[in-house]
Design a protein around this motif. Structure first.
Motif, PDB file in Angstrom:
ATOM      1  N   PHE A  67     -33.591  60.290  18.794  1.00  0.00           N
ATOM      2  CA  PHE A  67     -35.211  60.307  19.478  1.00  0.00           C
ATOM      3  C   PHE A  67     -36.277  60.063  18.548  1.00  0.00           C
ATOM      4  N   ILE A  68     -36.902  59.349  18.840  1.00  0.00           N
ATOM      5  CA  ILE A  68     -38.180  58.934  17.749  1.00  0.00           C
ATOM      6  C   ILE A  68     -39.403  59.168  18.569  1.00  0.00           C
ATOM      7  N   GLY A  69     -40.214  60.253  18.494  1.00  0.00           N
ATOM      8  CA  GLY A  69     -41.625  60.392  19.145  1.00  0.00           C
ATOM      9  C   GLY A  69     -42.824  60.112  18.257  1.00  0.00           C
ATOM     10  N   VAL A  70     -43.725  60.064  18.596  1.00  0.00           N
ATOM     11  CA  VAL A  70     -44.826  59.822  17.936  1.00  0.00           C
ATOM     12  C   VAL A  70     -46.069  61.061  18.349  1.00  0.00           C
ATOM     13  N   GLN A  71     -46.535  61.648  17.244  1.00  0.00           N
ATOM     14  CA  GLN A  71     -47.427  62.843  17.533  1.00  0.00           C
ATOM     15  C   GLN A  71     -48.678  62.452  18.302  1.00  0.00           C
ATOM     16  N   ASP A  72     -48.877  63.185  19.246  1.00  0.00           N
ATOM     17  CA  ASP A  72     -50.075  63.024  20.167  1.00  0.00           C
ATOM     18  C   ASP A  72     -49.881  62.118  21.213  1.00  0.00           C
ATOM     19  N   GLU A  73     -48.602  61.565  21.274  1.00  0.00           N
ATOM     20  CA  GLU A  73     -48.410  60.479  22.404  1.00  0.00           C
ATOM     21  C   GLU A  73     -47.279  60.607  23.114  1.00  0.00           C
ATOM     22  N   ASP A  74     -47.098  60.082  24.421  1.00  0.00           N
ATOM     23  CA  ASP A  74     -46.270  60.461  25.130  1.00  0.00           C
ATOM     24  C   ASP A  74     -44.902  59.438  24.987  1.00  0.00           C
ATOM     25  N   TYR A  75     -45.138  58.155  24.508  1.00  0.00           N
ATOM     26  CA  TYR A  75     -44.273  57.049  24.664  1.00  0.00           C
ATOM     27  C   TYR A  75     -42.868  57.488  23.540  1.00  0.00           C
ATOM     28  N   TYR A  76     -41.924  57.088  23.329  1.00  0.00           N
ATOM     29  CA  TYR A  76     -40.868  57.387  22.544  1.00  0.00           C
ATOM     30  C   TYR A  76     -39.819  56.498  22.505  1.00  0.00           C
ATOM     31  N   HIS A 134     -47.625  49.884  16.623  1.00  0.00           N
ATOM     32  CA  HIS A 134     -48.304  51.146  17.303  1.00  0.00           C
ATOM     33  C   HIS A 134     -49.278  51.686  16.097  1.00  0.00           C
ATOM     34  N   LYS A 135     -49.289  50.783  15.068  1.00  0.00           N
ATOM     35  CA  LYS A 135     -50.238  51.367  13.902  1.00  0.00           C
ATOM     36  C   LYS A 135     -49.714  52.854  13.335  1.00  0.00           C
ATOM     37  N   LEU A 136     -48.396  52.852  13.167  1.00  0.00           N
ATOM     38  CA  LEU A 136     -48.034  54.032  12.738  1.00  0.00           C
ATOM     39  C   LEU A 136     -47.724  54.246  11.247  1.00  0.00           C
ATOM     40  N   LYS A 137     -47.837  55.529  10.815  1.00  0.00           N
ATOM     41  CA  LYS A 137     -47.501  56.119   9.456  1.00  0.00           C
ATOM     42  C   LYS A 137     -46.118  57.064   9.730  1.00  0.00           C
ATOM     43  N   TRP A 138     -45.365  56.943   8.701  1.00  0.00           N
ATOM     44  CA  TRP A 138     -44.297  58.026   8.758  1.00  0.00           C
ATOM     45  C   TRP A 138     -44.725  59.435   9.025  1.00  0.00           C
ATOM     46  N   GLU A 139     -45.681  59.807   8.769  1.00  0.00           N
ATOM     47  CA  GLU A 139     -46.353  61.367   9.179  1.00  0.00           C
ATOM     48  C   GLU A 139     -46.701  61.211  10.548  1.00  0.00           C
ATOM     49  N   ASN A 140     -46.662  60.114  11.479  1.00  0.00           N
ATOM     50  CA  ASN A 140     -46.865  60.132  12.704  1.00  0.00           C
ATOM     51  C   ASN A 140     -45.606  60.467  13.564  1.00  0.00           C
ATOM     52  N   LEU A 141     -44.489  60.318  13.125  1.00  0.00           N
ATOM     53  CA  LEU A 141     -43.162  60.412  13.702  1.00  0.00           C
ATOM     54  C   LEU A 141     -42.793  61.889  13.656  1.00  0.00           C
ATOM     55  N   PHE A 142     -41.870  62.121  14.598  1.00  0.00           N
ATOM     56  CA  PHE A 142     -41.005  63.134  14.813  1.00  0.00           C
ATOM     57  C   PHE A 142     -39.984  62.841  15.400  1.00  0.00           C
ATOM     58  N   ILE A 143     -38.692  63.470  15.025  1.00  0.00           N
ATOM     59  CA  ILE A 143     -37.442  62.872  15.366  1.00  0.00           C
ATOM     60  C   ILE A 143     -36.448  63.895  15.715  1.00  0.00           C
ATOM     61  N   GLY A 144     -35.831  63.656  16.815  1.00  0.00           N
ATOM     62  CA  GLY A 144     -34.728  64.491  17.229  1.00  0.00           C
ATOM     63  C   GLY A 144     -33.206  64.074  17.038  1.00  0.00           C
ATOM     64  N   LEU A 145     -32.535  64.772  16.808  1.00  0.00           N
ATOM     65  CA  LEU A 145     -30.939  64.296  16.577  1.00  0.00           C
ATOM     66  C   LEU A 145     -30.058  65.193  17.631  1.00  0.00           C
TER      67      LEU A 145
END
Length: 179
Positions: A67-76, A134-145
């Motif tokens: 699961f790939i989420g984005v900090q402070d965003e609802d979409y994933y 989505h103009k993202l950087k790595w530090e914007n992502l959080f991941i669930g395995l």
């Protein structure tokens, strides 16, 4: 590289252990490896596919998920990876929405490499289109395995943590890896 012990939702089930590791390979590539220990050979595996087809409902068999989420965003995004070497990516605007079944496929994450190994599964994903759009950087992502392991009479659900009363891989509180 960060590694995580994935825990069975049914805490009484200790027959299988699962470890996953995450590594950023390049500016927009992610590598994830899943290592399984199944000494009693309880896991049922789907047959190998001839190529790497995109298929729905992979979670009905043994399936590894990212699961790939984005900090402070609802979409994933939800990436399903089968030991058969089939795969799929789904897009969600917010928690389990839209509620289509199967979920809406996403085309902004691509597969670089997927291989069932003697220890489990290894995958490399290209996140370029997703990150650029989505103009993202790595530090914007959080991941669930996570993983669904199909056994003869049941499924076992593994995740980095389980904070809901039912196994719920879409619960962002349980996605612990921050890039």
């Amino acid at each position: 590289m960060a590694s995580y012990d994935l825990n069975a939702f049914d805490r009484r089930f200790q027959s299988i252990s699962l470890v996953a590791a995450i590594e950023q390979q390049s500016p927009c590539s992610l590598n994830v490896a899943f290592w399984l220990s199944d000494p009693n050979q309880l896991i049922q595996y789907p047959e190998l596919a001839n190529s790497h087809p995109r298929q729905d409902y992979l979670w009905e068999q043994t399936c590894f998920e990212i699961f790939i989420g984005v900090q402070d965003e609802d979409y994933y995004r939800e990436v399903n990876l089968s030991p058969s070497q089939a795969w799929q990516v789904y897009q969600f605007e917010e928690y389990r929405y839209p509620e289509d079944m199967p979920p809406q496929p996403a085309s902004d994450i691509d597969l670089n490499h997927l291989k069932r190994t003697h220890y489990g599964l290894n995958v490399s994903l290209d996140l370029t289109e997703f990150m650029v759009a989505h103009k993202l950087k790595w530090e914007n992502l959080f991941i669930g395995l996570t993983a669904v392991l199909k056994l003869e009479n049941s499924n076992q659900y593994y995740a980095m943590q389980h904070s809901s009363p039912q196994a719920d891989f879409h619960n962002k509180r349980d996605w612990l890896h921050q890039c």
